[in-house]
Design an enzyme around this catalytic site. Structure first.
Site, PDB file in Angstrom:
ATOM      1  N   ASN A 193     -14.676 -44.701-103.510  1.00 37.39           N
ATOM      2  CA  ASN A 193     -15.642 -44.781-102.491  1.00 37.39           C
ATOM      3  C   ASN A 193     -16.961 -44.347-103.038  1.00 37.39           C
ATOM      4  OD1 ASN A 193     -16.239 -42.046-101.872  1.00 37.39           O
ATOM      5  ND2 ASN A 193     -14.212 -42.200-101.347  1.00 37.39           N
ATOM      6  N   LYS A 247      -1.396 -54.163-116.245  1.00 38.30           N
ATOM      7  CA  LYS A 247      -2.612 -54.751-115.628  1.00 38.30           C
ATOM      8  C   LYS A 247      -2.124 -55.985-114.809  1.00 38.30           C
ATOM      9  CE  LYS A 247      -7.068 -57.076-116.856  1.00 38.30           C
ATOM     10  NZ  LYS A 247      -7.768 -57.590-117.833  1.00 38.30           N
ATOM     11  N   PHE A 252     -16.531 -32.165 -93.187  1.00 35.45           N
ATOM     12  CA  PHE A 252     -17.762 -32.810 -93.128  1.00 35.45           C
ATOM     13  C   PHE A 252     -17.192 -34.109 -92.175  1.00 35.45           C
ATOM     14  CE2 PHE A 252     -21.625 -32.371 -95.495  1.00 35.45           C
ATOM     15  CZ  PHE A 252     -21.041 -30.836 -96.139  1.00 35.45           C
ATOM     16  N   LYS A 308     -12.717 -35.019 -84.857  1.00 36.26           N
ATOM     17  CA  LYS A 308     -11.961 -34.809 -86.203  1.00 36.26           C
ATOM     18  C   LYS A 308     -12.185 -33.107 -86.199  1.00 36.26           C
ATOM     19  CE  LYS A 308     -13.327 -38.779 -88.956  1.00 36.26           C
ATOM     20  NZ  LYS A 308     -14.251 -39.383 -89.831  1.00 36.26           N
TER      21      LYS A 308
HETATM   22  O1  PMT Z   1     -21.154 -37.291-102.452  1.00 35.87           O
HETATM   23  P1  PMT Z   1     -22.368 -37.637-101.841  1.00 35.87           P
HETATM   24  O2  PMT Z   1     -22.702 -39.043-102.358  1.00 35.87           O
HETATM   25  O3  PMT Z   1     -23.224 -36.763-101.921  1.00 35.87           O
HETATM   26  O4  PMT Z   1     -22.139 -38.083-100.374  1.00 35.87           O
HETATM   27  C1  PMT Z   1     -21.892 -36.905 -99.435  1.00 35.87           C
HETATM   28  C2  PMT Z   1     -20.885 -37.249 -98.301  1.00 35.87           C
HETATM   29  C3  PMT Z   1     -21.189 -38.377 -97.561  1.00 35.87           C
HETATM   30  C4  PMT Z   1     -19.548 -37.971 -99.147  1.00 35.87           C
HETATM   31  C5  PMT Z   1     -20.590 -36.260 -97.542  1.00 35.87           C
HETATM   32  O5  PMT Z   1     -21.625 -35.589 -96.818  1.00 35.87           O
HETATM   33  C6  PMT Z   1     -19.394 -36.325 -96.589  1.00 35.87           C
HETATM   34  O6  PMT Z   1     -19.555 -36.837 -95.278  1.00 35.87           O
HETATM   35  N1  PMT Z   1     -18.284 -36.041 -96.953  1.00 35.87           N
HETATM   36  C7  PMT Z   1     -16.909 -36.440 -96.115  1.00 35.87           C
HETATM   37  C8  PMT Z   1     -16.623 -37.649 -96.479  1.00 35.87           C
HETATM   38  C9  PMT Z   1     -15.208 -38.011 -95.454  1.00 35.87           C
HETATM   39  O7  PMT Z   1     -14.127 -38.041 -96.333  1.00 35.87           O
HETATM   40  O8  PMT Z   1     -15.554 -38.014 -94.320  1.00 35.87           O
HETATM   41  P2  PMT Z   1     -14.092 -38.283 -93.372  1.00 35.87           P
HETATM   42  O9  PMT Z   1     -14.853 -38.159 -91.986  1.00 35.87           O
HETATM   43  O10 PMT Z   1     -13.338 -39.100 -93.655  1.00 35.87           O
HETATM   44  O11 PMT Z   1     -13.293 -37.127 -93.396  1.00 35.87           O
HETATM   45  C10 PMT Z   1     -13.476 -35.858 -92.781  1.00 35.87           C
HETATM   46  C11 PMT Z   1     -12.941 -34.572 -93.170  1.00 35.87           C
HETATM   47  O12 PMT Z   1     -11.798 -34.801 -93.532  1.00 35.87           O
HETATM   48  C12 PMT Z   1     -14.086 -34.474 -94.540  1.00 35.87           C
HETATM   49  O13 PMT Z   1     -14.170 -33.092 -94.755  1.00 35.87           O
HETATM   50  C13 PMT Z   1     -13.136 -34.975 -95.622  1.00 35.87           C
HETATM   51  O14 PMT Z   1     -13.504 -34.274 -96.930  1.00 35.87           O
HETATM   52  C14 PMT Z   1     -11.761 -34.283 -95.153  1.00 35.87           C
HETATM   53  N2  PMT Z   1     -10.623 -35.223 -95.750  1.00 35.87           N
HETATM   54  C15 PMT Z   1     -10.508 -36.598 -95.501  1.00 35.87           C
HETATM   55  C16 PMT Z   1      -9.536 -37.331 -96.040  1.00 35.87           C
HETATM   56  C17 PMT Z   1      -8.508 -36.778 -96.615  1.00 35.87           C
HETATM   57  N3  PMT Z   1      -7.470 -37.512 -96.913  1.00 35.87           N
HETATM   58  N4  PMT Z   1      -8.581 -35.462 -96.780  1.00 35.87           N
HETATM   59  C18 PMT Z   1      -9.454 -34.453 -96.278  1.00 35.87           C
HETATM   60  O15 PMT Z   1      -9.502 -33.528 -96.585  1.00 35.87           O
END
Ligand code: PMT
Length: 406
Positions: free
Chosen positions: A213, A292, A328, A342
């Site tokens: 991503n 591949k 986040f 969340k």
């Molecule tokens: O890296 P940058 O370009 O500076 O961009 C910043 C950002 C947009 C990536 C950052 O600000 C942000 O929002 N990070 C969280 C991205 C994300 O995966 O969001 P989510 O809403 O899908 O996940 C919620 C939380 O679960 C997040 O804390 C994520 O780290 C966590 N997660 C998600 C999926 C997973 N398999 N394991 C996790 O721990």
């Protein structure tokens, strides 16, 4: 005897060529009285207004002015001081110096030092009000702010050019207080271990392709840098990113979400604060082709079967003891409702919600626009600010949660 507030903190005071340069002598003197080790870098124009002997007498340290001056035996002055500094203060900061800082120009010692340092930078502008209001200067200030440079607002009054307006160097007291606030508020994570995830993970499809991503790692790296600056021992679990790691932080590179989970699990028990800023891939190919994947060449479709990856932050939060866990939420719609869901489902103490479709927010940008949502129901929206400032604001909130839990 109690220690002075700036005991042994190393401050690089950059003085550029404004009539207000003489007031930097008072700033240097007051910082030294508060216990700081002050090193002064004078531009050639500043030296027309005030001589190096004044600063040498006030600070007890050799004054730096030429790129080829080597006052420290066996050390390259600009690299040595740039690395030693806990803070760089520019007072006064002219329009010209701000323009050079904004555009990475290093054509004298002070501008070179500013490129070579990773220390926080505080700038106190002083200039004619028309120069201050000029779109070029305002754009430079905005760019520098988005990179984390903090500004001490210039004041209103009669300027050297005998006109009245904004552009007067802030009061010496205001400048000194800003330095003290920056350097003292910042040690509230001393003795704490902070674990941060950052960047995107990559889920391989075959030996040459992967799913990923847009995460650049900027947000998580800013969190790691801010936690380090506040005295924490920081480990950064990083997906593939193209930005340099913050100084003094342990960096563990991982590729997939599974690897990030294992790296986090191995370190979670020892940490006090876990901040999940990464964007781990939520799905991974069910099988990875050994060779591949060839295209058929007849316009056929290719179907990939994906399975869900483990949720790192939810897995760790489920087994937390004393740890504060911050996540986040990257959302494209219903920001607060999705973030609140969340926060509860993943058992987090705090979630930082960003609408990744907003201008200046989310992936890849230097800035972010976030709302903090707390487990107790509090909601705190923040204005657009640099990712480093967002990091400090979320750490302020996390530190308060840690203190309440103690
Ligand atoms: O890296 P940058 O370009 O500076 O961009 C910043 C950002 C947009 C990536 C950052 O600000 C942000 O929002 N990070 C969280 C991205 C994300 O995966 O969001 P989510 O809403 O899908 O996940 C919620 C939380 O679960 C997040 O804390 C994520 O780290 C966590 N997660 C998600 C999926 C997973 N398999 N394991 C996790 O721990």
């Amino acid at each position: 005897m109690s220690r002075l507030p700036l005991h042994d903190r190393v401050i690089l005071l950059g003085v550029s060529g404004s009539i207000a340069a003489y007031r930097a002598a008072d700033v240097a003197s007051q910082l030294r009285h508060l216990g700081a080790q002050v090193h002064v870098a004078l531009t050639a124009h500043a030296a027309e207004f005030i001589g190096p002997v004044t600063f040498y007498a006030l600070t007890g340290n050799p004054v730096l002015s030429g790129v080829f001056d080597e006052p420290y035996e066996g050390k390259i002055a600009h690299i040595h001081i740039a690395q030693q500094a806990d803070l760089v203060l520019i007072a006064p900061a002219t329009a010209n110096l701000l323009a050079k800082m904004a555009h990475g120009i290093a054509d004298d010692l002070l501008s070179t030092l500013l490129l070579a340092t990773t220390a926080p930078v505080l700038a106190a502008p002083a200039m004619n009000s028309v120069m201050l209001a000029h779109p070029a200067t305002q754009a430079n200030i905005a760019l520098l702010q988005s990179r984390g440079v903090r500004f001490i607002e210039p004041g209103f009054g009669v300027l050297a050019c005998r006109t009245e307006g904004y552009g007067k160097l802030a009061d010496v007291q205001t400048i000194v207080q800003a330095v003290v606030a920056q350097l003292t508020a910042a040690r509230d994570l001393e003795g704490r271990r902070v674990l941060v995830t950052a960047g995107a993970t990559r889920e391989p499809l075959d030996p040459v392709r992967f799913l990923t991503n847009r995460s650049s790692g900027r947000m998580g790296y800013a969190v790691a840098e801010a936690a380090k600056a506040r005295g924490a021992q920081v480990t950064l679990l990083s997906g593939a990113v193209a930005i340099p790691p913050p100084a003094g932080v342990e960096v563990v590179r991982v590729e997939t979400t599974e690897e990030m989970l294992r790296a986090a699990q191995a370190r979670f028990d020892a940490c006090d604060l876990f901040i999940a800023a990464a964007a781990p891939a939520d799905y991974t190919p069910e099988r990875v082709a050994r060779q591949k994947i060839k295209k058929g060449g007849k316009g056929e479709t290719l179907t990939l079967r994906l399975r869900e990856t483990p949720d790192i932050v939810a897995t760790l939060a489920a087994g937390k003891s004393r740890q504060i866990v911050v996540g986040f939420a990257a959302e494209t719609e219903n920001l607060l409702a999705h973030a609140a869901e969340k926060l509860a489902r993943k058992r987090l103490d705090l979630i930082v919600a960003n609408d990744v479709t907003a201008e200046g927010a989310g992936f890849e940008t230097e800035t972010n626009i976030v709302t903090l949502l707390f487990a107790d129901g509090r909601v705190e929206p923040l204005p657009k600010m640099s990712k480093r400032e967002v990091a400090d604001r979320l750490l302020d909130a996390a530190v308060a949660l840690m203190q309440n839990a103690a």
